[in-house]
Design a protein around this motif. Structure first.
Motif, PDB file in Angstrom:
ATOM      1  N   GLY A   1       0.782  -1.148   0.069  1.00  0.00           N
ATOM      2  CA  GLY A   1      -0.062   0.028  -0.006  1.00  0.00           C
ATOM      3  C   GLY A   1       0.867   1.383   0.060  1.00  0.00           C
ATOM      4  O   GLY A   1       0.303   2.431   0.181  1.00  0.00           O
ATOM      5  N   GLY A   2       2.056   1.111  -0.195  1.00  0.00           N
ATOM      6  CA  GLY A   2       3.010   2.337  -0.229  1.00  0.00           C
ATOM      7  C   GLY A   2       3.106   2.816  -1.430  1.00  0.00           C
ATOM      8  O   GLY A   2       2.610   2.236  -2.239  1.00  0.00           O
ATOM      9  N   ARG A   3       3.805   4.015  -1.467  1.00  0.00           N
ATOM     10  CA  ARG A   3       4.030   4.609  -2.686  1.00  0.00           C
ATOM     11  C   ARG A   3       5.681   4.697  -3.135  1.00  0.00           C
ATOM     12  O   ARG A   3       6.430   5.405  -2.304  1.00  0.00           O
ATOM     13  N   PRO A   4       5.849   4.189  -4.317  1.00  0.00           N
ATOM     14  CA  PRO A   4       7.454   4.223  -4.519  1.00  0.00           C
ATOM     15  C   PRO A   4       7.656   5.516  -5.182  1.00  0.00           C
ATOM     16  O   PRO A   4       6.960   6.093  -6.044  1.00  0.00           O
ATOM     17  N   ILE A   5       9.000   6.120  -4.557  1.00  0.00           N
ATOM     18  CA  ILE A   5       9.094   7.385  -5.221  1.00  0.00           C
ATOM     19  C   ILE A   5      10.748   7.159  -5.785  1.00  0.00           C
ATOM     20  O   ILE A   5      11.664   6.905  -4.958  1.00  0.00           O
ATOM     21  N   ARG A   6      10.805   6.979  -7.005  1.00  0.00           N
ATOM     22  CA  ARG A   6      11.986   6.665  -7.767  1.00  0.00           C
ATOM     23  C   ARG A   6      12.893   7.718  -8.058  1.00  0.00           C
ATOM     24  O   ARG A   6      12.271   8.590  -9.049  1.00  0.00           O
ATOM     25  N   ILE A   7      14.170   7.919  -7.600  1.00  0.00           N
ATOM     26  CA  ILE A   7      14.925   8.686  -7.763  1.00  0.00           C
ATOM     27  C   ILE A   7      16.152   8.303  -8.665  1.00  0.00           C
ATOM     28  O   ILE A   7      16.722   7.281  -8.263  1.00  0.00           O
ATOM     29  N   ALA A   8      16.455   8.872 -10.015  1.00  0.00           N
ATOM     30  CA  ALA A   8      17.580   8.363 -10.818  1.00  0.00           C
ATOM     31  C   ALA A   8      18.795   8.647 -10.198  1.00  0.00           C
ATOM     32  O   ALA A   8      19.073   9.937 -10.035  1.00  0.00           O
ATOM     33  N   LEU A   9      19.791   7.686 -10.580  1.00  0.00           N
ATOM     34  CA  LEU A   9      21.175   8.099 -10.546  1.00  0.00           C
ATOM     35  C   LEU A   9      21.519   9.131 -11.501  1.00  0.00           C
ATOM     36  O   LEU A   9      20.821   9.293 -12.583  1.00  0.00           O
ATOM     37  N   GLN A  10      22.662   9.705 -11.316  1.00  0.00           N
ATOM     38  CA  GLN A  10      23.090  10.730 -12.448  1.00  0.00           C
ATOM     39  C   GLN A  10      23.892   9.783 -13.351  1.00  0.00           C
ATOM     40  O   GLN A  10      23.908   8.383 -13.366  1.00  0.00           O
ATOM     41  N   ASP A  11      24.118  10.369 -14.718  1.00  0.00           N
ATOM     42  CA  ASP A  11      24.604   9.383 -15.637  1.00  0.00           C
ATOM     43  C   ASP A  11      25.835   8.420 -15.493  1.00  0.00           C
ATOM     44  O   ASP A  11      25.881   7.787 -16.408  1.00  0.00           O
ATOM     45  N   ASP A  12      26.679   9.052 -14.829  1.00  0.00           N
ATOM     46  CA  ASP A  12      27.743   8.184 -14.235  1.00  0.00           C
ATOM     47  C   ASP A  12      27.435   7.339 -13.054  1.00  0.00           C
ATOM     48  O   ASP A  12      28.577   6.625 -12.615  1.00  0.00           O
ATOM     49  N   TYR A  13      26.018   7.121 -12.970  1.00  0.00           N
ATOM     50  CA  TYR A  13      26.060   6.010 -11.848  1.00  0.00           C
ATOM     51  C   TYR A  13      26.271   6.497 -10.402  1.00  0.00           C
ATOM     52  O   TYR A  13      26.401   5.556  -9.534  1.00  0.00           O
ATOM     53  N   THR A  14      26.349   7.541 -10.204  1.00  0.00           N
ATOM     54  CA  THR A  14      26.664   8.242  -8.845  1.00  0.00           C
ATOM     55  C   THR A  14      25.271   8.767  -8.172  1.00  0.00           C
ATOM     56  O   THR A  14      24.510   9.182  -9.237  1.00  0.00           O
ATOM     57  N   VAL A  15      25.347   8.817  -7.003  1.00  0.00           N
ATOM     58  CA  VAL A  15      24.166   9.385  -6.340  1.00  0.00           C
ATOM     59  C   VAL A  15      24.134  11.017  -6.099  1.00  0.00           C
ATOM     60  O   VAL A  15      25.029  11.474  -5.577  1.00  0.00           O
ATOM     61  N   ASN A  16      23.166  11.824  -6.537  1.00  0.00           N
ATOM     62  CA  ASN A  16      23.015  13.121  -6.145  1.00  0.00           C
ATOM     63  C   ASN A  16      22.114  13.256  -5.033  1.00  0.00           C
ATOM     64  O   ASN A  16      20.999  13.207  -4.999  1.00  0.00           O
ATOM     65  N   TRP A  17      22.845  13.307  -3.951  1.00  0.00           N
ATOM     66  CA  TRP A  17      22.151  13.324  -2.422  1.00  0.00           C
ATOM     67  C   TRP A  17      21.163  14.309  -2.297  1.00  0.00           C
ATOM     68  O   TRP A  17      20.385  14.182  -1.473  1.00  0.00           O
ATOM     69  N   LYS A  18      21.700  15.375  -2.926  1.00  0.00           N
ATOM     70  CA  LYS A  18      20.760  16.778  -2.638  1.00  0.00           C
ATOM     71  C   LYS A  18      19.238  16.319  -3.349  1.00  0.00           C
ATOM     72  O   LYS A  18      18.204  16.396  -2.674  1.00  0.00           O
ATOM     73  N   THR A  19      19.337  15.619  -4.350  1.00  0.00           N
ATOM     74  CA  THR A  19      18.020  15.339  -5.121  1.00  0.00           C
ATOM     75  C   THR A  19      17.232  14.313  -4.073  1.00  0.00           C
ATOM     76  O   THR A  19      16.164  14.208  -4.032  1.00  0.00           O
ATOM     77  N   VAL A  20      18.055  13.266  -3.656  1.00  0.00           N
ATOM     78  CA  VAL A  20      17.633  12.150  -2.756  1.00  0.00           C
ATOM     79  C   VAL A  20      16.942  13.024  -1.408  1.00  0.00           C
ATOM     80  O   VAL A  20      15.402  12.867  -1.013  1.00  0.00           O
ATOM     81  N   GLU A  21      17.448  14.056  -1.162  1.00  0.00           N
ATOM     82  CA  GLU A  21      16.961  14.716   0.221  1.00  0.00           C
ATOM     83  C   GLU A  21      15.752  15.458  -0.152  1.00  0.00           C
ATOM     84  O   GLU A  21      14.924  15.473   0.665  1.00  0.00           O
ATOM     85  N   GLN A  22      15.806  16.069  -1.418  1.00  0.00           N
ATOM     86  CA  GLN A  22      14.349  16.949  -1.727  1.00  0.00           C
ATOM     87  C   GLN A  22      13.368  16.139  -1.969  1.00  0.00           C
ATOM     88  O   GLN A  22      12.360  16.584  -1.767  1.00  0.00           O
ATOM     89  N   ALA A  23      13.594  14.690  -2.219  1.00  0.00           N
ATOM     90  CA  ALA A  23      12.380  13.793  -2.272  1.00  0.00           C
ATOM     91  C   ALA A  23      11.781  13.608  -1.014  1.00  0.00           C
ATOM     92  O   ALA A  23      10.814  12.901  -1.036  1.00  0.00           O
ATOM     93  N   CYS A  24      12.596  13.456   0.025  1.00  0.00           N
ATOM     94  CA  CYS A  24      12.096  13.352   1.124  1.00  0.00           C
ATOM     95  C   CYS A  24      11.022  14.204   2.060  1.00  0.00           C
ATOM     96  O   CYS A  24      11.244  15.239   1.688  1.00  0.00           O
ATOM     97  N   SER A  25      10.241  13.621   2.750  1.00  0.00           N
ATOM     98  CA  SER A  25       8.910  14.458   3.247  1.00  0.00           C
ATOM     99  C   SER A  25       8.697  13.669   4.707  1.00  0.00           C
ATOM    100  O   SER A  25       9.155  12.710   4.953  1.00  0.00           O
ATOM    101  N   PRO A  26       7.703  14.403   5.400  1.00  0.00           N
ATOM    102  CA  PRO A  26       7.251  13.495   6.534  1.00  0.00           C
ATOM    103  C   PRO A  26       6.577  12.293   6.142  1.00  0.00           C
ATOM    104  O   PRO A  26       6.291  11.445   7.115  1.00  0.00           O
TER     105      PRO A  26
END
Length: 376
Positions: free
Chosen positions: A129-154
């Motif tokens: 019953g959850g909602r997947p929020i899918r965040i893509a890695l950058q094109d070199d397959y590294t994580v943009n952690w700012k983008t990940v944090e921006q996707a976080c919410s309560p």
């Protein structure tokens, strides 16, 4: 009838394997080794068949196996774990991941998934019953952690990571783990699910596990796989390690899905763990990686870095403008080698003209495949 998973069909792994059979192609698509299992393990298993190890095991796992897992965890990661309270043996890592999500994710909770991602993650989230929020890695397959944090919410209940990463072969750096810790600090209700099934298959850089991050341990579930580690994928035996308050909830789901895991396999693996040197696994697969890379180094494929796992990602941008699914199908039909298109691991089908080969194969298989790939 209304489907609970209306967008789920035959997996790309099955599609490519079926095409490989149809065209008598060399199958470098699905992630399973085609070489023999260690003779010590098969000998242990054969001997055990005559012993009284064929009935239900305790729900959490065979106690000597739990103790050996605790010993391995201390030796590899310098983490002391109580084998009787925070370890759960599962029917493969996939079942462990499924049970974790079902136990901890509630209706309308959000789960952040880093794409490209393994295809078992999203269905488990949807079924909870959850909602997947899918965040893509950058094109070199590294994580943009700012983008990940921006996707976080309560509403974010869980963050799901895969390290070492399938399909890219990338592994997290110390910087990655520090950024992850900051996000977890900013959002204290998020649970981390860390899929580390390729933990013993890393090369120049050592795998950095969540086990080694004290700040995260009380809020993390770490999934491991004996199938991947000992190339016994068909045994479907893995395990979870998590704080007691988390593992107790997971056990509630586990007991009503499989209850306990294959008894013979648990005893055999437990005995084998007392003989095997886990540090030899990385060097074994590094030789495979280096051998395969050398074999196709003069092909028109561009080899991307492979830091871990037994997968090699290549770019075919110099060969074709086709989408990666079409290219993989043509690769099977016209050249006799099966691969996996990376776009299937993205929610939006992002196509970087990258495909994935599995090099967990015999040298003869890799040589035969390379002859064909060098002609593409």
């Amino acid at each position: 009838m209304k489907s609970k998973l209306p967008n789920s069909g035959t997996s790309i792994f099955s599609v490519m394997s079926q095409l490989a059979v149809k065209h008598q192609a060399i199958n470098l698509s699905q992630g399973f080794p085609n070489f023999p299992v260690d003779e010590r393990l098969t000998a242990i298993t054969a001997a055990l068949c005559k012993d009284n190890v064929h009935q239900y095991m305790p729900m959490a796992g065979y106690l000597p196996l739990l103790q050996n897992i605790a010993s391995v965890t201390q030796k590899q990661y310098d983490r002391l774990v109580d084998p009787t309270t925070i370890i759960l043996v599962t029917a493969g890592a996939t079942q462990g991941i499924f049970a974790t999500i079902q136990a901890l994710v509630h209706f309308d909770d959000e789960v952040i998934v880093i794409d490209p991602s393994y295809d078992c993650y999203e269905p488990a989230i949807l079924l909870s019953g959850g909602r997947p929020i899918r965040i893509a890695l950058q094109d070199d397959y590294t994580v943009n952690w700012k983008t990940v944090e921006q996707a976080c919410s309560p509403k974010t209940k869980m963050l799901l990571i895969n390290n070492p990463h399938n399909p890219s072969g990338k592994i997290f750096t110390t910087h990655d783990l520090e950024q992850l810790e900051l996000i977890m600090e900013h959002y204290p209700n998020i649970i981390l699910l860390s899929d580390e099934v390729y933990e013993y298959i890393t090369f120049e850089q050592k795998h950095l596990s969540i086990h080694s991050r004290p700040k995260l341990l009380e809020r993390s579930v770490i999934a491991s796989s004996f199938g991947k580690t000992f190339h016994i994928t068909g045994w479907k035996v893995g395990y979870l390690i998590a704080a007691e308050k988390l593992i107790n909830e997971i056990k509630k789901v586990h007991q009503f899905t499989v209850f306990s895991v294959n008894s013979l396999a648990q005893v055999a693996i437990s005995n084998y763990l007392e003989l095997v040197d886990l540090n030899e696994i990385a060097s074994f697969y590094q030789k495979k990686r280096d051998f395969f890379r050398k074999l196709i180094s003069k092909s028109r494929f561009e080899l991307l870095p492979c830091e871990g796992t037994y997968f090699q990602v290549v770019s075919y941008a110099n060969i074709s403008n086709e989408n990666d699914v079409a290219f993989c199908k043509r690769l099977v039909e016209e050249h006799g080698v099966a691969a996996i298109p990376n776009s299937v691991f993205y929610a939006d089908g992002k196509d970087l003209k990258h495909i994935r080969f599995c090099f967990a194969k015999t040298d003869a298989t890799l040589e035969a495949a390379a002859v064909k790939l060098n002609l593409v």
